[in-house]
Scaffold this active site. Sequence first.
Site, mmCIF file in Angstrom:
data_model
loop_
_atom_site.group_PDB
_atom_site.id
_atom_site.type_symbol
_atom_site.label_atom_id
_atom_site.label_comp_id
_atom_site.label_asym_id
_atom_site.label_seq_id
_atom_site.Cartn_x
_atom_site.Cartn_y
_atom_site.Cartn_z
ATOM 1 N N ARG A 104 0.803 -1.227 0.000
ATOM 2 C CA ARG A 104 0.000 0.000 0.000
ATOM 3 C C ARG A 104 0.833 1.272 0.000
ATOM 4 N NH1 ARG A 104 -2.414 -3.682 -1.119
ATOM 5 N NH2 ARG A 104 -4.448 -4.458 -0.367
ATOM 6 N N SER A 138 -10.972 -1.969 2.320
ATOM 7 C CA SER A 138 -10.345 -2.222 3.618
ATOM 8 C C SER A 138 -9.986 -0.894 4.276
ATOM 9 C CB SER A 138 -9.080 -3.071 3.440
ATOM 10 O OG SER A 138 -9.403 -4.340 2.909
ATOM 11 N N GLU A 185 -5.842 2.839 6.327
ATOM 12 C CA GLU A 185 -5.464 2.784 4.914
ATOM 13 C C GLU A 185 -6.093 3.940 4.145
ATOM 14 O OE1 GLU A 185 -6.274 -0.311 1.277
ATOM 15 O OE2 GLU A 185 -5.500 -1.158 3.135
#
EC number: 1.3.1.98
Length: 304
Positions: A176, A226, A296
């Site tokens: 990420r 997510s 995130e």
Amino acid sequence: MNTQKLLDLASELECNVVYNEPLSKHTTFRTGGTCTAMVDISSEESLAKLVRAAHEWNVRYIVVGNGSNLLFDDRGYEGVVFLMGQSVDEIKMMNENTIYAEAGCSLIKLCRFALEHNLTGLEFAYGIPGTVGGAIYMNAGAYDGEIKNVITSANSVRADGTVHTTEANKMALAYRSSCYQKNGEVITSGVFRLEAGAYDDIQDKMVELMGRRRSKQPLEYPSAGSTFKRPEGQFAGKLIEDCGLRGYTVGGAQVSEKHCGFVVNKGGATTEDIMSVIRHVQHIVKEQTGYLLECEVKIIPYKE
């Protein structure tokens, strides 16, 4: 005054300008107030000129694609939003196994294009609700695949308005993350190298993974996918579930009852509702397990 100069320049560059645009229309959470103005970027060249002008004139801006990993303040965004949308979503073959796609191209469109050309390697991305630009920026991944496995290079615009090409091995692609999160460059396109495959096999894999998403993820509600990054050696969803937080609700925001790794907008949620759920989850998980869940989702403040 400088903001208006920038918006006048955008109009001259044939970019559509909309004032006081609701950001809830441009984020997958469907929350957030209005921005000062939104500029629909018309080309890489127009973006380069606008980025340079914004820096020279000290105008606050942010770049948005599908808004699938962004959470804007309920008051909105005091500044200009550059939208990388359908005006910059060209996609084409460069050779028999290499695809060029502009940053505004959706991942679903990219995956379907690969399928049409019997190319395998992007199946993992089918169903991820983002654009090429966002996928490179976040090194998007799922089901044992990630962008770093298929990208060869990307173009980006620097603060001085120059266009720069970065090879994949210089992008610092990791879980990420990418170099673009630190250097501030705006991704305008990517080049992907895939492998020859059989149409039916590729399609079957895409259908299978989409089926898995639908069965395990709360796709029926607005969310940003997510919500938390995966802690090393653990799964965020399991930690949240083990702490008894399944279904935890504030206003219209909820820890999904289907997948605890997702915070969803059950209807009428505000950004503050979502943030309250996120903060509570982080507090309880840290208190009970020792793990600090890192968000995130990128949280964008109203002002600097």
